[in-house]
Enzyme design. Sequence first.
Site, short mmCIF file in Angstrom:
data_model
loop_
_atom_site.label_atom_id
_atom_site.label_comp_id
_atom_site.label_asym_id
_atom_site.label_seq_id
_atom_site.Cartn_x
_atom_site.Cartn_y
_atom_site.Cartn_z
N GLU A 31 29.98 47.55 64.77
CA GLU A 31 31.06 48.54 64.90
C GLU A 31 32.13 48.17 65.92
O GLU A 31 32.51 49.00 66.75
CB GLU A 31 30.46 49.91 65.25
CG GLU A 31 29.48 50.40 64.22
CD GLU A 31 28.91 51.79 64.53
OE1 GLU A 31 29.14 52.30 65.63
OE2 GLU A 31 28.25 52.35 63.64
N ASN A 89 28.28 43.95 61.43
CA ASN A 89 27.91 45.18 60.73
C ASN A 89 28.89 46.30 61.11
O ASN A 89 29.23 46.45 62.27
CB ASN A 89 26.49 45.57 61.17
CG ASN A 89 25.87 46.68 60.35
OD1 ASN A 89 25.83 46.60 59.13
ND2 ASN A 89 25.37 47.71 61.01
N HIS A 127 27.41 54.74 54.84
CA HIS A 127 27.06 56.16 55.04
C HIS A 127 28.10 56.98 54.29
O HIS A 127 29.26 57.04 54.69
CB HIS A 127 27.13 56.52 56.54
CG HIS A 127 26.12 55.81 57.37
ND1 HIS A 127 24.77 56.09 57.30
CD2 HIS A 127 26.24 54.84 58.31
CE1 HIS A 127 24.11 55.33 58.17
NE2 HIS A 127 24.98 54.55 58.79
N GLU A 173 22.77 50.43 55.86
CA GLU A 173 22.34 51.74 56.38
C GLU A 173 22.62 52.83 55.36
O GLU A 173 23.05 53.94 55.70
CB GLU A 173 23.08 52.06 57.70
CG GLU A 173 22.89 51.00 58.76
CD GLU A 173 23.60 51.31 60.07
OE1 GLU A 173 24.02 52.47 60.28
OE2 GLU A 173 23.73 50.39 60.89
N ASP A 194 23.02 55.82 53.11
CA ASP A 194 22.63 57.21 52.85
C ASP A 194 23.82 57.89 52.20
O ASP A 194 24.96 57.54 52.48
CB ASP A 194 22.10 57.95 54.09
CG ASP A 194 22.99 57.89 55.31
OD1 ASP A 194 24.19 57.59 55.18
OD2 ASP A 194 22.49 58.17 56.42
C1 XIL Z 1 21.60 56.16 64.46
C2 XIL Z 1 20.14 56.55 64.38
O1 XIL Z 1 19.81 56.78 63.05
C3 XIL Z 1 19.91 57.80 65.19
O2 XIL Z 1 18.51 58.08 65.28
C4 XIL Z 1 20.45 57.61 66.61
O3 XIL Z 1 20.29 58.82 67.31
C5 XIL Z 1 21.89 57.21 66.58
O4 XIL Z 1 22.02 56.03 65.80
N1 XIL Z 1 25.43 53.26 62.78
C6 XIL Z 1 24.43 52.43 63.22
C7 XIL Z 1 23.08 52.98 63.47
O5 XIL Z 1 24.64 51.22 63.30
O6 XIL Z 1 22.43 52.33 64.52
C8 XIL Z 1 23.11 54.45 63.73
O7 XIL Z 1 21.77 54.92 63.83
C9 XIL Z 1 23.88 55.16 62.66
C10 XIL Z 1 25.31 54.67 62.63
#
Ligand code: XIL
Length: 478
Positions: free
Chosen positions: A171, A213, A249, A278, A280
């Site tokens: 990020e 990422n 996401h 990641e 969802d």
């Molecule tokens: C999130 C986790 O899922 C949570 O449990 C934590 O509190 C915060 O981080 N981008 C990412 C992940 O790269 O590491 C994040 O994970 C979600 C957003």
Amino acid sequence: MSDKKDRRGRQVGLRSGPRLALVLGTAATLAVGATMVFAPTASAGTTLGASAAEKGRYFGTAVAANKLSDSTYVGILNREFNSVTAENEMKWDATEPSQGNFSYANADRIVNHARSNGQQVRGHALAWHSQQPGWAQNMSGTALRNAMLNHVTQVATYYRGKIVAWDVVNEAFADGGGGNRRDSNLQRTGNDWIEAAFRAARAADPGAKLCYNDYNTDGQNAKSNAVYAMVQDFKARGVPIDCVGFQSHFNAQSPVPSDYQANLQRFANLGVDVQITELDIEGSGTTQANNFARVVQACLAITRCTGITVWGIRDTDSWRASGTPLLFDGSGNKKAAYTSTLNALNSGGNPITTPPTQPTTNPPTTPPTTTPPPTTTPPPGGAGCSATLSNNAWNGGYVTTIRVTAGSSGTNGWTIGVTLPSGSTITNAWNTNRSGNTGSVQFSNVAYNGRLTAGQVTEFGFQGTGNAPSGTPTCAAS
Ligand code: XIL
């Protein structure tokens, strides 16, 4: 972009407030195109991991160490997934809570669980503006740069040989139209902090794939363009980068982009693997199911999309549980999204052997320097084949994609000959076995792409320095 706090009160670099709190009431807002139907094939797998493996890919999940004592959770984890990512346990605050004191107990629980169940591990994340320990948050300048590099080196060394791919930097780009780097204490150590982190990671664990990422880079936009330019620049200058992770996401305000596949493909065309890291998708029912299927289809359509990770197992395990964004409900039952995901894995376009009449990949957005289609037709009757090459070249380097088409008898295997121009050297290749890296180079099929039916197409690629090859490759079929 204002970073927000997660539910544990830590800074997370994901979007503005309403987005995370959103519960999808209006499924229609996420609807994209027609309902998709995926008929399972005869050889269909019955779990996500097995079905992905049939397509040469992994299907993973984020895992929380404190849930490894939950038998429902572990039952699903072991049955369905062949890759894991530590949800929080490998982050800087978890692994180096005070400077120079490393703490791996929780991350080790996840790694050991995975290894004893034959699951591969993605490492997440070495350098990030978020979830830094307090001592690092308060640092700046050379001291912070050195602390970050030491962190990368120590953690990547500790896990050397156990991590398939590391999110080296997470990020680092800002949202909005500027295509700028995100302001952070790391960024303020100098614009080269990202490449410094990648070089440190390569030195520490030369066998791991090294990924950049990010989120909101899933479609083509100013942010993904900026990441694209960085990857292109890293490739041109030899900064070690092997893959780009797309967090993916999604919800109503950030739906699966219509150009999702095309965007991933253009990154793959730079000569990096792409991974969905990641995933969802908030929502429910058929709409959610179709969106998951679309994402799976996009990955399967891209030869270099090597796997998909969902960000948790049950809806209740999700960091944004109110959006019910995962594949299993709170009781561990399979949702419609699970079924559509599994069916898409079993039926989706296999990029490795794509029938020529049904191209599943969009053309790259940057037109590659292409050679014309083959002028030779495969030898009639015999077990012939033909090949074409296309290049994505820049000053000093190139990525070549070779397209192999089986002749009228199909193939059990194939061998391709390419002559490189003088001074050109191949540095790596994928989906093929290679002999030689200068002059006359031979490529042969690997286990999963040698057997082609008549007219069927498969692609492999390689990357090199110097000038790209041209002309028509030779093709011999067996
Ligand atoms: C999130 C986790 O899922 C949570 O449990 C934590 O509190 C915060 O981080 N981008 C990412 C992940 O790269 O590491 C994040 O994970 C979600 C957003």
